[in-house]
Design a protein around this motif. Structure first.
Motif, PDB file in Angstrom:
ATOM      1  N   THR A  20     -11.049 -16.246   5.032  1.00 53.29           N
ATOM      2  CA  THR A  20     -12.115 -17.082   4.483  1.00 53.29           C
ATOM      3  C   THR A  20     -11.862 -16.324   2.533  1.00 53.29           C
ATOM      4  OG1 THR A  20     -13.446 -16.052   5.929  1.00 53.29           O
ATOM      5  CG2 THR A  20     -14.555 -17.108   3.449  1.00 53.29           C
ATOM      6  N   VAL A  21     -11.492 -15.602   2.285  1.00 49.71           N
ATOM      7  CA  VAL A  21     -11.029 -15.351   0.536  1.00 49.71           C
ATOM      8  C   VAL A  21      -9.805 -15.805   0.267  1.00 49.71           C
ATOM      9  CG1 VAL A  21     -10.911 -13.671  -0.601  1.00 49.71           C
ATOM     10  CG2 VAL A  21     -12.217 -13.206   0.725  1.00 49.71           C
ATOM     11  N   ALA A  22      -8.553 -15.958   1.191  1.00 45.47           N
ATOM     12  CA  ALA A  22      -7.839 -16.905   0.799  1.00 45.47           C
ATOM     13  C   ALA A  22      -8.172 -18.898   0.929  1.00 45.47           C
ATOM     14  CB  ALA A  22      -6.910 -16.924   1.535  1.00 45.47           C
ATOM     15  N   VAL A  23      -9.044 -18.562   1.279  1.00 43.65           N
ATOM     16  CA  VAL A  23      -9.007 -20.150   1.292  1.00 43.65           C
ATOM     17  C   VAL A  23     -10.673 -20.454   0.314  1.00 43.65           C
ATOM     18  CG1 VAL A  23     -10.259 -22.160   2.605  1.00 43.65           C
ATOM     19  CG2 VAL A  23      -8.634 -20.652   4.044  1.00 43.65           C
ATOM     20  N   LEU A  24     -10.882 -19.943   0.274  1.00 44.42           N
ATOM     21  CA  LEU A  24     -11.696 -19.680  -1.465  1.00 44.42           C
ATOM     22  C   LEU A  24     -11.496 -19.894  -2.431  1.00 44.42           C
ATOM     23  CD1 LEU A  24     -15.139 -18.428   0.083  1.00 44.42           C
ATOM     24  CD2 LEU A  24     -15.248 -20.562  -0.214  1.00 44.42           C
ATOM     25  N   SER A  25     -10.568 -18.611  -2.757  1.00 41.11           N
ATOM     26  CA  SER A  25      -9.470 -18.812  -3.795  1.00 41.11           C
ATOM     27  C   SER A  25      -8.955 -19.724  -4.223  1.00 41.11           C
ATOM     28  CB  SER A  25      -8.718 -17.279  -3.864  1.00 41.11           C
ATOM     29  OG  SER A  25      -8.280 -17.118  -5.142  1.00 41.11           O
ATOM     30  N   TYR A  26      -8.319 -20.085  -2.991  1.00 39.80           N
ATOM     31  CA  TYR A  26      -7.040 -21.349  -3.088  1.00 39.80           C
ATOM     32  C   TYR A  26      -7.915 -22.031  -3.546  1.00 39.80           C
ATOM     33  CZ  TYR A  26      -4.032 -25.492  -1.708  1.00 39.80           C
ATOM     34  OH  TYR A  26      -3.144 -26.066  -1.695  1.00 39.80           O
ATOM     35  N   TYR A  27      -8.919 -23.016  -2.900  1.00 40.80           N
ATOM     36  CA  TYR A  27      -9.698 -23.701  -3.650  1.00 40.80           C
ATOM     37  C   TYR A  27     -10.403 -23.611  -4.934  1.00 40.80           C
ATOM     38  CZ  TYR A  27      -8.356 -26.944   0.661  1.00 40.80           C
ATOM     39  OH  TYR A  27      -7.775 -27.168   1.290  1.00 40.80           O
ATOM     40  N   GLY A  28     -10.789 -22.781  -5.114  1.00 41.97           N
ATOM     41  CA  GLY A  28     -11.248 -22.398  -6.831  1.00 41.97           C
ATOM     42  C   GLY A  28     -12.583 -21.502  -6.656  1.00 41.97           C
ATOM     43  N   TYR A  29     -13.615 -21.802  -5.486  1.00 41.88           N
ATOM     44  CA  TYR A  29     -14.483 -21.789  -5.162  1.00 41.88           C
ATOM     45  C   TYR A  29     -14.788 -19.433  -5.667  1.00 41.88           C
ATOM     46  CZ  TYR A  29     -15.804 -26.138  -3.179  1.00 41.88           C
ATOM     47  OH  TYR A  29     -16.076 -27.058  -3.300  1.00 41.88           O
ATOM     48  N   LEU A  30     -13.982 -19.235  -5.740  1.00 39.84           N
ATOM     49  CA  LEU A  30     -13.280 -17.566  -6.370  1.00 39.84           C
ATOM     50  C   LEU A  30     -12.630 -17.127  -7.089  1.00 39.84           C
ATOM     51  CD1 LEU A  30     -14.856 -15.076  -4.841  1.00 39.84           C
ATOM     52  CD2 LEU A  30     -12.444 -15.135  -3.925  1.00 39.84           C
ATOM     53  N   HIS A  31     -13.246 -16.637  -8.137  1.00 34.80           N
ATOM     54  CA  HIS A  31     -12.593 -16.640  -9.452  1.00 34.80           C
ATOM     55  C   HIS A  31     -13.069 -15.013  -9.858  1.00 34.80           C
ATOM     56  CE1 HIS A  31     -11.116 -16.533 -12.923  1.00 34.80           C
ATOM     57  NE2 HIS A  31     -11.989 -15.963 -13.869  1.00 34.80           N
ATOM     58  N   VAL A  32     -11.766 -14.163  -9.937  1.00 33.59           N
ATOM     59  CA  VAL A  32     -11.912 -12.756 -10.140  1.00 33.59           C
ATOM     60  C   VAL A  32     -12.174 -12.954 -11.723  1.00 33.59           C
ATOM     61  CG1 VAL A  32     -11.394 -10.229  -9.572  1.00 33.59           C
ATOM     62  CG2 VAL A  32     -11.249 -12.277  -8.174  1.00 33.59           C
ATOM     63  N   ALA A  33     -13.043 -12.244 -12.486  1.00 36.91           N
ATOM     64  CA  ALA A  33     -12.836 -12.412 -13.989  1.00 36.91           C
ATOM     65  C   ALA A  33     -12.078 -10.958 -14.338  1.00 36.91           C
ATOM     66  CB  ALA A  33     -14.305 -11.944 -14.101  1.00 36.91           C
ATOM     67  N   GLN A  80      -8.336 -18.960 -25.280  1.00 35.08           N
ATOM     68  CA  GLN A  80      -8.081 -19.320 -24.025  1.00 35.08           C
ATOM     69  C   GLN A  80      -9.186 -20.530 -22.959  1.00 35.08           C
ATOM     70  OE1 GLN A  80      -9.207 -15.216 -22.142  1.00 35.08           O
ATOM     71  NE2 GLN A  80      -8.842 -14.424 -24.230  1.00 35.08           N
ATOM     72  N   LYS A  81      -7.534 -21.471 -22.729  1.00 36.58           N
ATOM     73  CA  LYS A  81      -8.883 -22.109 -21.643  1.00 36.58           C
ATOM     74  C   LYS A  81      -9.579 -22.259 -21.165  1.00 36.58           C
ATOM     75  CE  LYS A  81      -6.551 -25.214 -24.874  1.00 36.58           C
ATOM     76  NZ  LYS A  81      -6.928 -25.554 -25.672  1.00 36.58           N
ATOM     77  N   GLY A  82     -10.742 -22.811 -20.240  1.00 34.13           N
ATOM     78  CA  GLY A  82     -11.502 -22.489 -19.714  1.00 34.13           C
ATOM     79  C   GLY A  82     -12.174 -21.561 -19.885  1.00 34.13           C
ATOM     80  N   LEU A  83     -12.131 -20.736 -21.139  1.00 38.15           N
ATOM     81  CA  LEU A  83     -13.363 -19.359 -21.170  1.00 38.15           C
ATOM     82  C   LEU A  83     -14.787 -20.296 -22.070  1.00 38.15           C
ATOM     83  CD1 LEU A  83     -13.989 -16.518 -20.924  1.00 38.15           C
ATOM     84  CD2 LEU A  83     -13.031 -16.151 -23.143  1.00 38.15           C
TER      85      LEU A  83
END
Length: 112
Positions: A20-33, A80-83
């Protein structure tokens, strides 16, 4: 009553969480700051302007750009793009922009 082996259930649960964590991270729903992704409010100071007194600022611009969006001051980092972040005070209240329509709780807009 037969006893079940709990080991396959434990491995299934751990595998499900990792998947679940891998799929959420792959699709961009999970971001570790990361620490470099954060801008500290302590890095900013408000210069009070008093009529008749001079103040000095650097000619070199800061790497952040501010824009008024829906009546709230939003900062964008150009290095930093996206910040992106919303400027808030010590009580986590958003800093408003003057002259912009501000959304109200009822959904209508009004001038501040």
């Amino acid at each position: 009553m037969s006893e079940r082996n709990p080991i396959p259930l434990i491995f299934t649960a751990i595998g499900s969480v990792i998947g679940t964590v891998a799929v959420l991270s792959y699709y961009g729903y999970l971001h570790v700051a990361k620490p470099q992704d954060a801008l500290l409010l302590a890095d900013y100071t408000m210069l009070k302007t008093v009529p008749g007194e001079d103040y000095r600022v650097s000619l070199k611009p800061a790497p952040q750009v501010a824009e008024c969006i829906d009546g709230v001051l939003v900062l964008f980092d150009t290095e930093q793009k996206g910040l992106t972040g919303v400027l808030v005070d010590s009580r986590k209240r958003a800093i408003r922009c003057m002259g912009q329509k501000v959304p109200t709780a009822e959904g209508a807009t009004s001038k501040p």
